[in-house]
Design a protein around this motif. Structure first.
Motif, PDB file in Angstrom:
ATOM      1  N   LEU A 260       0.910  -1.032  -0.069  1.00 55.82           N
ATOM      2  CA  LEU A 260       0.012   0.220   0.065  1.00 55.82           C
ATOM      3  C   LEU A 260       0.770   0.976   0.026  1.00 55.82           C
ATOM      4  N   ILE A 261       0.697   2.209  -0.877  1.00 50.87           N
ATOM      5  CA  ILE A 261       1.399   3.540  -0.759  1.00 50.87           C
ATOM      6  C   ILE A 261       0.239   4.691  -0.450  1.00 50.87           C
ATOM      7  N   LEU A 262       0.435   5.228   0.611  1.00 51.12           N
ATOM      8  CA  LEU A 262      -0.510   6.012   1.266  1.00 51.12           C
ATOM      9  C   LEU A 262       0.071   7.461   1.129  1.00 51.12           C
ATOM     10  N   ALA A 263      -0.499   8.502   0.463  1.00 51.48           N
ATOM     11  CA  ALA A 263      -0.027   9.915   0.564  1.00 51.48           C
ATOM     12  C   ALA A 263      -1.063  10.426   1.526  1.00 51.48           C
ATOM     13  N   GLU A 264      -0.071  11.202   2.444  1.00 46.73           N
ATOM     14  CA  GLU A 264      -0.916  11.778   3.703  1.00 46.73           C
ATOM     15  C   GLU A 264      -0.511  13.373   3.693  1.00 46.73           C
ATOM     16  N   ARG A 265      -1.446  14.225   4.374  1.00 47.81           N
ATOM     17  CA  ARG A 265      -1.247  15.638   4.293  1.00 47.81           C
ATOM     18  C   ARG A 265      -1.925  16.117   5.540  1.00 47.81           C
ATOM     19  N   GLU A 266      -0.948  16.507   6.303  1.00 44.71           N
ATOM     20  CA  GLU A 266      -1.515  16.843   7.807  1.00 44.71           C
ATOM     21  C   GLU A 266      -2.256  15.922   8.628  1.00 44.71           C
ATOM     22  N   ARG A 268      -3.728  13.160   7.474  1.00 46.94           N
ATOM     23  CA  ARG A 268      -4.628  12.318   6.906  1.00 46.94           C
ATOM     24  C   ARG A 268      -4.437  11.870   5.451  1.00 46.94           C
ATOM     25  N   PRO A 269      -5.014  10.781   5.315  1.00 46.21           N
ATOM     26  CA  PRO A 269      -4.603  10.097   3.908  1.00 46.21           C
ATOM     27  C   PRO A 269      -5.466  10.869   2.785  1.00 46.21           C
ATOM     28  N   ILE A 270      -4.800  11.270   1.677  1.00 40.23           N
ATOM     29  CA  ILE A 270      -5.498  12.031   0.654  1.00 40.23           C
ATOM     30  C   ILE A 270      -5.375  11.354  -0.610  1.00 40.23           C
ATOM     31  N   ALA A 271      -4.606  10.272  -0.836  1.00 36.96           N
ATOM     32  CA  ALA A 271      -4.585   9.437  -2.012  1.00 36.96           C
ATOM     33  C   ALA A 271      -3.833   8.122  -1.462  1.00 36.96           C
ATOM     34  N   GLY A 272      -4.102   7.315  -2.566  1.00 38.85           N
ATOM     35  CA  GLY A 272      -3.573   6.018  -2.066  1.00 38.85           C
ATOM     36  C   GLY A 272      -3.357   4.797  -3.463  1.00 38.85           C
ATOM     37  N   ALA A 273      -2.351   4.168  -3.383  1.00 40.42           N
ATOM     38  CA  ALA A 273      -2.325   2.950  -4.665  1.00 40.42           C
ATOM     39  C   ALA A 273      -2.139   1.908  -3.989  1.00 40.42           C
ATOM     40  N   LEU A 274      -2.800   0.753  -4.534  1.00 43.14           N
ATOM     41  CA  LEU A 274      -2.696  -0.639  -4.151  1.00 43.14           C
ATOM     42  C   LEU A 274      -1.861  -1.394  -5.272  1.00 43.14           C
ATOM     43  N   LEU A 275      -0.712  -2.003  -4.839  1.00 46.75           N
ATOM     44  CA  LEU A 275      -0.031  -2.784  -5.428  1.00 46.75           C
ATOM     45  C   LEU A 275       0.335  -4.319  -5.006  1.00 46.75           C
ATOM     46  N   LEU A 276       0.787  -4.972  -5.883  1.00 46.28           N
ATOM     47  CA  LEU A 276       1.139  -6.295  -5.713  1.00 46.28           C
ATOM     48  C   LEU A 276       2.762  -6.760  -6.215  1.00 46.28           C
ATOM     49  N   ARG A 277       3.427  -7.670  -5.479  1.00 47.73           N
ATOM     50  CA  ARG A 277       5.017  -7.640  -5.816  1.00 47.73           C
ATOM     51  C   ARG A 277       5.362  -9.367  -5.841  1.00 47.73           C
ATOM     52  N   SER A 278       6.295  -9.580  -6.711  1.00 45.42           N
ATOM     53  CA  SER A 278       6.972 -10.748  -6.617  1.00 45.42           C
ATOM     54  C   SER A 278       8.316 -10.468  -6.097  1.00 45.42           C
ATOM     55  N   SER A 279       9.204 -11.591  -6.434  1.00 43.53           N
ATOM     56  CA  SER A 279      10.532 -11.379  -5.948  1.00 43.53           C
ATOM     57  C   SER A 279      11.196 -10.429  -7.024  1.00 43.53           C
ATOM     58  N   THR A 280      10.698 -10.161  -8.225  1.00 48.32           N
ATOM     59  CA  THR A 280      11.389  -9.434  -9.163  1.00 48.32           C
ATOM     60  C   THR A 280      10.596  -8.436  -9.831  1.00 48.32           C
ATOM     61  N   CYS A 289      -7.931   9.210  -5.258  1.00 50.28           N
ATOM     62  CA  CYS A 289      -7.548  10.323  -4.214  1.00 50.28           C
ATOM     63  C   CYS A 289      -8.652  11.242  -3.778  1.00 50.28           C
ATOM     64  N   SER A 290      -8.646  11.901  -2.624  1.00 54.61           N
ATOM     65  CA  SER A 290      -9.745  12.745  -2.163  1.00 54.61           C
ATOM     66  C   SER A 290      -9.284  14.027  -2.519  1.00 54.61           C
ATOM     67  N   GLU A 291      -8.235  14.601  -2.976  1.00 55.03           N
ATOM     68  CA  GLU A 291      -7.892  15.950  -3.306  1.00 55.03           C
ATOM     69  C   GLU A 291      -6.997  15.767  -4.561  1.00 55.03           C
ATOM     70  N   ALA A 292      -7.314  16.655  -5.491  1.00 57.79           N
ATOM     71  CA  ALA A 292      -6.587  16.609  -7.024  1.00 57.79           C
ATOM     72  C   ALA A 292      -5.440  17.819  -6.821  1.00 57.79           C
ATOM     73  N   LEU A 293      -4.123  17.188  -6.726  1.00 56.36           N
ATOM     74  CA  LEU A 293      -2.984  17.969  -6.415  1.00 56.36           C
ATOM     75  C   LEU A 293      -2.267  17.826  -7.785  1.00 56.36           C
ATOM     76  N   PRO A 294      -1.506  18.755  -8.181  1.00 57.40           N
ATOM     77  CA  PRO A 294      -0.608  18.486  -9.389  1.00 57.40           C
ATOM     78  C   PRO A 294       0.294  17.508  -9.021  1.00 57.40           C
ATOM     79  N   GLY A 295       0.525  16.745  -9.882  1.00 58.13           N
ATOM     80  CA  GLY A 295       1.583  15.691  -9.763  1.00 58.13           C
ATOM     81  C   GLY A 295       1.354  14.544  -8.833  1.00 58.13           C
ATOM     82  N   LEU A 296       0.323  14.670  -8.191  1.00 50.75           N
ATOM     83  CA  LEU A 296      -0.062  13.553  -7.038  1.00 50.75           C
ATOM     84  C   LEU A 296      -0.253  12.311  -7.751  1.00 50.75           C
TER      85      LEU A 296
END
Length: 398
Positions: A260-266, A268-280, A289-296
């Protein structure tokens, strides 16, 4: 003699038996991932999915599995055959149901026939023949194998290919990337400057990031990611197919393969991404996201993932299907393939002709994309070669 059987629930197959025949640790092919989809309301007839998994036995011993589904639509496949379905409809013939060998809702590359480390061609041929026989027995229109990485080949199946945008670490023998700045150094000055500006925008907005494995994520973290997933689907007018219970299941059963990648400001979470991984490989799946920020979006979905790959020694990052905007951020077009068995010889001939034309367009499209590669000229050749782009496949139509 190899015998084929189809089962309607993966729970009918022991997890240890299934996972023992996985050739690698691709999480999407794990028994836990596929079981979670079935147990937690993600695969339903209403959504167009009915499990119909293939089991191959030789002398009463299980030698191969394949995740298969009877499909009542083409939703959640990412290899688009809607035009084929419309052609059937216009001729008064049913295209659905069809048989699909795939990972539901996941356009991730990998093997589709699980044979352990042997990967015997005769088992692949036996599996493809079993799919054809099942189509004939059930009087279905077709069988399909999507995002397959094997060398499966059969004269009665049609091959189709497409491009996804993947990030790859340098090959062995080339200058390695240890930090994000090393990766940026391989890019042209303009692209390098743009990425630094995008990352700086997010930092100036006071956004901080947390990268969490399933074992580190709290119930609140999982709920936040799920809420972002729902928000993105609502914005696009799509109905959700995953459930919070499914995410919780992944966190419990394959915790170190969930990210999980969580973006937080002050705080509280304002954006997040769900990923999975293997060994490679790192696989990007969903974001919101709950806020639209440039580059987020770019930071959450791409740059944080590249940082993670560099830190963990992963060599490949598949961030999902489509998205030409990924090219400028270091993700080059990489070939994906699918195989299609069309039972009706008339439609098979027509679809084969259309795929010849489509292949010609696909090659032109890739050539155009590579004219806008973000990498320096002395890096392009190795990147293209590693992505399978250096030469045209001998099986491709001219």
């Amino acid at each position: 003699m190899i015998q084929a059987q189809f089962v309607s629930h993966i729970a009918e197959i022991a997890a240890a038996q299934w996972d023992a025949l996985r050739p690698d640790d691709n999480p999407f092919l794990s028994h836990a991932f596929l079981l979670g989809l079935e147990q937690h309301g993600c695969l339903t007839p209403r959504n167009g999915w009915r499990p119909h998994h293939l089991v191959l036995r030789e002398n009463a011993r299980v030698v191969a599995f394949a995740p298969c589904y009877v499909k009542g639509n083409s939703h959640g496949e990412f290899v688009f055959d809607h035009a084929w379905a419309e052609a059937y409809w216009r001729n008064g013939i049913d295209y659905y149901p069809k048989l699909l060998c795939a990972v539901p809702y996941s356009p991730v590359t990998g093997p589709r026939l699980l044979t352990g480390l042997t990967d015997e061609p005769r088992l692949r041929q036996a599996a493809m023949f079993a799919l054809q026989e099942e189509v004939a027995r059930q009087q279905w229109s077709s069988a399909h194998i999507t995002f397959d990485q094997s060398d499966s080949d059969a004269s009665s199946w049609l091959e189709r290919f497409d491009w996804q945008f993947h990030w790859r670490a340098p090959a062995v023998g080339e200058e390695q990337w240890h930090r994000f700045d090393d990766f940026l150094a391989s890019m042209t000055a303009k692209k390098r400057k743009n990425i630094r500006q995008e990352r700086a925008q997010v930092a100036r907005a006071g956004v901080r990031f947390r990268q969490l494995s399933g074992s580190q994520a709290s119930d609140a973290d999982l709920a936040a990611i799920f809420d972002f997933y729902l928000a993105t689907l609502a914005e696009k007018g799509n109905l959700p197919v995953l459930t919070l219970a499914f995410l919780q299941h992944l966190a419990q059963t394959i915790p170190e393969q969930l990210l999980l990648i969580l973006a937080e400001r002050e705080g509280r979470p304002i954006a997040g991404a769900l990923l999975l991984r293997s060994s490679t490989t790192l696989y990007g799946r969903y974001w919101g996201c709950s806020e639209a920020l440039p580059g987020l979006h770019f930071e959450t979905c791409y740059y944080q993932g590249i940082d993670y790959c560099l830190a963990k020694g992963l060599t490949l990052f598949e961030p999902g299907a489509q998205g030409e905007h990924k090219l400028a951020r270091g993700f080059l077009p990489s070939r994906t393939r699918s195989l299609h068995y069309i039972a009706d010889p008339r439609f098979r001939a027509a679809i084969k002709d259309s795929l010849v034309r489509e292949a010609q367009w696909q090659h032109s499209y890739r050539d155009e994309l590579m004219q806008h590669s973000p990498y320096r000229a002395d890096v392009d050749s190795s990147e293209a070669r590693d992505s399978g782009l250096g030469t045209r496949d001998a099986r491709d139509p001219p």
